[in-house]
Scaffold this active site. Sequence first.
Site, PDB file in Angstrom:
ATOM      1  N   CYS A  97      36.557  -4.686  71.045  1.00  0.00           N
ATOM      2  CA  CYS A  97      37.687  -3.964  71.646  1.00  0.00           C
ATOM      3  C   CYS A  97      38.847  -4.931  71.811  1.00  0.00           C
ATOM      4  CB  CYS A  97      37.249  -3.405  73.004  1.00  0.00           C
ATOM      5  SG  CYS A  97      38.621  -2.858  74.048  1.00  0.00           S
ATOM      6  N   CYS A 101      45.231  -0.625  73.470  1.00  0.00           N
ATOM      7  CA  CYS A 101      45.466   0.807  73.238  1.00  0.00           C
ATOM      8  C   CYS A 101      45.630   1.604  74.527  1.00  0.00           C
ATOM      9  CB  CYS A 101      44.322   1.409  72.437  1.00  0.00           C
ATOM     10  SG  CYS A 101      43.607   0.289  71.241  1.00  0.00           S
ATOM     11  N   THR A 188      39.728  -2.113  81.014  1.00  0.00           N
ATOM     12  CA  THR A 188      39.703  -2.809  79.732  1.00  0.00           C
ATOM     13  C   THR A 188      40.881  -3.768  79.609  1.00  0.00           C
ATOM     14  OG1 THR A 188      38.537  -1.021  78.629  1.00  0.00           O
ATOM     15  CG2 THR A 188      39.897  -2.406  77.243  1.00  0.00           C
ATOM     16  N   GLU A 254      35.973  -6.078  80.757  1.00  0.00           N
ATOM     17  CA  GLU A 254      36.424  -5.060  81.703  1.00  0.00           C
ATOM     18  C   GLU A 254      36.411  -5.677  83.094  1.00  0.00           C
ATOM     19  OE1 GLU A 254      34.645  -3.801  79.020  1.00  0.00           O
ATOM     20  OE2 GLU A 254      36.289  -2.523  78.362  1.00  0.00           O
ATOM     21  N   HIS A 289      43.325   8.704  74.015  1.00  0.00           N
ATOM     22  CA  HIS A 289      42.313   7.642  73.906  1.00  0.00           C
ATOM     23  C   HIS A 289      41.094   8.129  73.116  1.00  0.00           C
ATOM     24  CE1 HIS A 289      41.703   3.505  74.757  1.00  0.00           C
ATOM     25  NE2 HIS A 289      40.481   3.703  75.193  1.00  0.00           N
ATOM     26  N   TYR A 293      39.543   6.214  69.500  1.00  0.00           N
ATOM     27  CA  TYR A 293      38.195   5.797  69.122  1.00  0.00           C
ATOM     28  C   TYR A 293      37.868   6.138  67.669  1.00  0.00           C
ATOM     29  CZ  TYR A 293      36.841   4.569  73.898  1.00  0.00           C
ATOM     30  OH  TYR A 293      36.722   3.974  75.118  1.00  0.00           O
ATOM     31  N   CYS A 296      39.396   2.561  66.282  1.00  0.00           N
ATOM     32  CA  CYS A 296      38.805   1.247  66.625  1.00  0.00           C
ATOM     33  C   CYS A 296      37.309   1.213  66.377  1.00  0.00           C
ATOM     34  CB  CYS A 296      39.140   0.870  68.059  1.00  0.00           C
ATOM     35  SG  CYS A 296      38.122   1.663  69.319  1.00  0.00           S
ATOM     36  N   GLU A 444      30.546   1.881  75.680  1.00  0.00           N
ATOM     37  CA  GLU A 444      31.919   2.340  75.813  1.00  0.00           C
ATOM     38  C   GLU A 444      32.167   3.563  74.931  1.00  0.00           C
ATOM     39  OE1 GLU A 444      35.192   0.099  74.356  1.00  0.00           O
ATOM     40  OE2 GLU A 444      36.441   0.663  76.047  1.00  0.00           O
TER      41      GLU A 444
HETATM   42 FE1  SF4 Z   1      39.381  -0.929  73.072  1.00  0.00          FE
HETATM   43 FE2  SF4 Z   1      39.098   0.954  71.236  1.00  0.00          FE
HETATM   44 FE3  SF4 Z   1      39.944   1.594  73.708  1.00  0.00          FE
HETATM   45 FE4  SF4 Z   1      41.500   0.223  71.964  1.00  0.00          FE
HETATM   46  S1  SF4 Z   1      40.766   2.343  71.736  1.00  0.00           S
HETATM   47  S2  SF4 Z   1      41.231  -0.206  74.138  1.00  0.00           S
HETATM   48  S3  SF4 Z   1      39.997  -1.067  70.950  1.00  0.00           S
HETATM   49  S4  SF4 Z   1      37.930   0.765  73.095  1.00  0.00           S
HETATM   50 FE    FE Z   2      38.062   2.183  75.778  1.00  0.00          FE
END
Ligand code: SF4
Ligand code: FE
Length: 480
Positions: A97, A101, A188, A254, A289, A293, A296, A444
Amino acid sequence: MTKDEYIASLRALKRRVFILGERVENVVDHPLIRPSLNACAMTYELAQQPEYADLMRATSNLTGQTINRFTHLHQSTADLVAKVKMQRVLGQKTGCCFQRCVGMDAFNALDSVTCEMDRALGTKYHARFRAYLRDVQMRDLVVDGAMTDPKGDRRLSPSQQADPDLFVHIVERKSDGIVVRGAKLHQTGALNSHEIIVMPTQSLAEPDKDYAASFAIPADAPGIVMIVGRQPADTRKLESGQRDVGNREFGGHEAVIVLDNVFVPWDRVFMAGEHAFSGMLVERFAGYHRQSYGGCKTGVGDVLIGAAQSLAQYQGTDKASHVKDKIVEMIHLNETLYACGIACSIEGKPTASGTYLIDLLLANVTKLNVTRFPYEIARLAQDIAGGLLVTLPSEKDFANSEVGAVLEKYLRGVADYTTADRCRMLRLLENLTLGPGAAAYLTESLHGAGSPQAQRIMLARLADLETKTRLAKRLAGIGD
Ligand code: SF4
Ligand code: FE
């Protein structure tokens, strides 16, 4: 900012941070934090490279200037698609991660919600929010998007809790701003952020209006305490060796963020009591968000598939038909996640502020798949890797004069490859499916951006079952 300027800017922050029970002054160089800093710094590093310019940079609709896409308000479906592609590349480069984001998703949610709130209620939040964001864009900051409250007894609303601080709330309204108290969990990249944007965690009713608060605070504002959370096998990062940690350079983190009577001036307040709009803010932030995902986690999945394929080669199993089939299955699952992330982006629409919102139904489908497929991909990767994944001796044993040569001899796979490379790849796969990387790739994926039930509720609400039954009735010859 360049990567180095970003790191220097974090050093300048004076924060109250606790790691493993100790107050830490030099957060930037702490071995448990540095890998996560490296990952976040990649969002600056790639933005400087011409081959990633289209993905990593955007033209600000606020200033007309070139900015980092992580501070951008999406102005088209092409922007939404570019966001997902950018996240996949960063997942591929870091295998973890990269944290930035959450702030981007908070900006985009707040932009449309403050606009619609102002129109409905005559408030003045939107211009204020945009002035704040302009500053973030010009200074190229990392902003933590802080949503999840501790929530205490889940049967009770925020104001019914025995302890009123179990949800962040306004404790005092002054002529120059508000005072807030509470905590946010699972934050995060908290320690790699210059700023924190706080949002409510759920939709709220009138009695809970003091909990309907959204605002931005500097990460080192008086009254903020950060306590870093543990991850599986995190102390391998403290070991002197390079191999056993699996992912040497990158990781995530985190933290618990405590807000102990923090003062927020009015020009940084974007919601203060407008409870009717708290649900919309939660839904849009979570929606963005959930889209994230699809980017990422797919990028990290690419790394995991690569690790499984490499191990199969090192062990001489890569040509076995069942292994090839497992790799294909992993690819299918991973690309399905990506397809969902792209689909909810292409189906995005403009909101009243001009900022584009993803298709919420498809974003929730993306995330619901993310709660499942990475676990299956990880299972298949472990199947291919074999039991050595969890029985491999330490790097220090390989360096030992008495047993090192013995391990070299007995843990050799296909003669073309070194034992050391086989061990390195096993450790990377261990990191991603059982170690600190699994915190991001698995748990996560389950709970980040909302646990699976949150997506199921959204699917039930957005799916328009009535239209579907009407379609079926018409074909079956059943009248209304
Ligand atoms: Fe982390 Fe993925 Fe959330 Fe971006 S979208 S903060 S990389 S978990
Ligand atoms: Fe996240």
